[in-house]
Design a protein around this motif. Structure first.
Motif, PDB file in Angstrom:
ATOM      1  N   PHE A  34     -42.960 -15.242  37.180  1.00 51.13           N
ATOM      2  CA  PHE A  34     -41.762 -14.441  37.914  1.00 51.13           C
ATOM      3  C   PHE A  34     -40.503 -15.025  37.161  1.00 51.13           C
ATOM      4  CE2 PHE A  34     -44.190 -13.449  41.685  1.00 51.13           C
ATOM      5  CZ  PHE A  34     -45.284 -14.223  41.824  1.00 51.13           C
ATOM      6  N   TYR A  36     -36.662 -15.318  38.392  1.00 49.59           N
ATOM      7  CA  TYR A  36     -35.836 -15.261  39.647  1.00 49.59           C
ATOM      8  C   TYR A  36     -34.068 -15.407  39.163  1.00 49.59           C
ATOM      9  CZ  TYR A  36     -39.198 -15.465  43.352  1.00 49.59           C
ATOM     10  OH  TYR A  36     -40.191 -15.513  44.372  1.00 49.59           O
ATOM     11  N   GLN A  38     -30.150 -16.461  40.326  1.00 53.00           N
ATOM     12  CA  GLN A  38     -29.253 -16.976  41.296  1.00 53.00           C
ATOM     13  C   GLN A  38     -27.846 -16.767  40.925  1.00 53.00           C
ATOM     14  OE1 GLN A  38     -29.894 -21.428  42.123  1.00 53.00           O
ATOM     15  NE2 GLN A  38     -29.557 -20.679  44.354  1.00 53.00           N
ATOM     16  N   PHE A  89     -34.034 -18.390  36.554  1.00 44.98           N
ATOM     17  CA  PHE A  89     -35.242 -19.506  36.671  1.00 44.98           C
ATOM     18  C   PHE A  89     -36.520 -18.572  36.538  1.00 44.98           C
ATOM     19  CE2 PHE A  89     -33.174 -23.203  38.682  1.00 44.98           C
ATOM     20  CZ  PHE A  89     -32.201 -22.548  39.364  1.00 44.98           C
ATOM     21  N   PHE A 103     -41.324 -23.967  39.333  1.00 43.30           N
ATOM     22  CA  PHE A 103     -40.008 -23.504  38.607  1.00 43.30           C
ATOM     23  C   PHE A 103     -39.975 -24.211  37.147  1.00 43.30           C
ATOM     24  CE2 PHE A 103     -37.882 -20.544  41.604  1.00 43.30           C
ATOM     25  CZ  PHE A 103     -38.564 -20.992  42.883  1.00 43.30           C
ATOM     26  N   GLY A 104     -39.178 -23.541  36.371  1.00 42.22           N
ATOM     27  CA  GLY A 104     -38.492 -23.856  35.088  1.00 42.22           C
ATOM     28  C   GLY A 104     -37.167 -24.622  35.580  1.00 42.22           C
ATOM     29  N   THR A 105     -36.354 -25.247  34.742  1.00 43.49           N
ATOM     30  CA  THR A 105     -35.151 -25.924  34.927  1.00 43.49           C
ATOM     31  C   THR A 105     -33.923 -25.006  35.039  1.00 43.49           C
ATOM     32  OG1 THR A 105     -35.007 -26.207  32.660  1.00 43.49           O
ATOM     33  CG2 THR A 105     -35.646 -28.278  33.669  1.00 43.49           C
TER      34      THR A 105
END
Lengths: 113, 114
Positions: A34, A36, A38, A89, A103-105
């Motif tokens: 995925f 995402y 923000q 992300f 999640f990645g950073t």
């Protein structure tokens, strides 16, 4: 264990530039992948997803292809806009019944006019 | 309705207060989540409810107490928090059970502990 590695940010681009944000993963089996996004002061929104090898997810001009041979899911957009400025992300969800997202950073993207 | 709602949007509390965060979804999702997000970091999973039962607790301190009154509602009860608990608290929901089901996030509650 499962992990996601994203390219270091922040990334600053001019409007209409080409965007690539690299994402690689480590997971057993066949994870779902995925991206995402923000926006400032908001929650996360799903941008796109891919559930099996060679799938291409796309949305709002963004694309990412699930590459099992290179364990990658790089995010691309051909012409970015100021409104694309946000934190992105990459995430994976591995194995049936596992409810956890890894999640990645995150990569902060700033587009300048 | 494809929305996850959270209240309040902002919360300021002292270390001796008791407060609650609320989350609601009407998508028929069977899994609901609480995340904590510090500035410039990805969300960290705290709790997962699956079919109204707590299925994952990521070793969260007992000053955080989740509750799932029904399949549409998720609460997070807060008591005796510390300043380092100040963060954005995100709720999410998903169909649950299938690995490709994405999670839908709410806008979050920004918590400040004084």
């Amino acid at each position: 264990g499962d992990s996601v590695t994203q390219m270091e940010g922040p990334v600053t681009l001019s409007e209409e530039a080409f965007l690539t944000i690299n994402c690689t993963y480590t997971a057993t089996g066949y994870p779902s992948l995925f991206w995402y996004v923000q926006y400032p002061g908001e929650g996360l929104q799903l941008l796109l997803k891919a559930t099996k090898a060679d799938d291409k997810g796309s949305n709002k001009g963004f694309e990412a292809t699930y590459r099992k041979e290179t364990t990658s899911f790089h995010l691309e957009k051909g012409s970015v806009q100021v409104s694309d400025s946000a934190v992105y992300f990459c995430a994976l969800r591995a194995n049936f019944g596992n409810e956890k997202l890894t999640f990645g950073t995150g990569t902060r993207l700033t587009i300048i006019p | 309705d494809t929305e996850v709602t959270q209240t309040p949007k902002h919360l300021v509390m002292g270390m001796t207060n008791k407060k609650s965060l609320k989350c609601e979804q009407h998508m028929g999702h069977r899994a609901m989540y609480w995340y904590k997000q510090k500035a410039k970091k990805p969300p960290e999973l705290m709790f997962v409810y699956s079919y109204e039962k707590l299925s994952i607790n990521e070793s969260v301190p007992s000053r955080f107490s989740p509750e799932c009154p029904n399949s549409s509602l998720l609460n997070l009860h807060l008591h005796a928090l510390q300043p380092e608990d100040s963060a954005l608290y995100l709720c999410a929901s998903s169909q649950g059970g299938q690995r490709y089901n994405e999670q839908f996030f709410g806008p979050g509650t920004r918590l400040t502990v004084l």
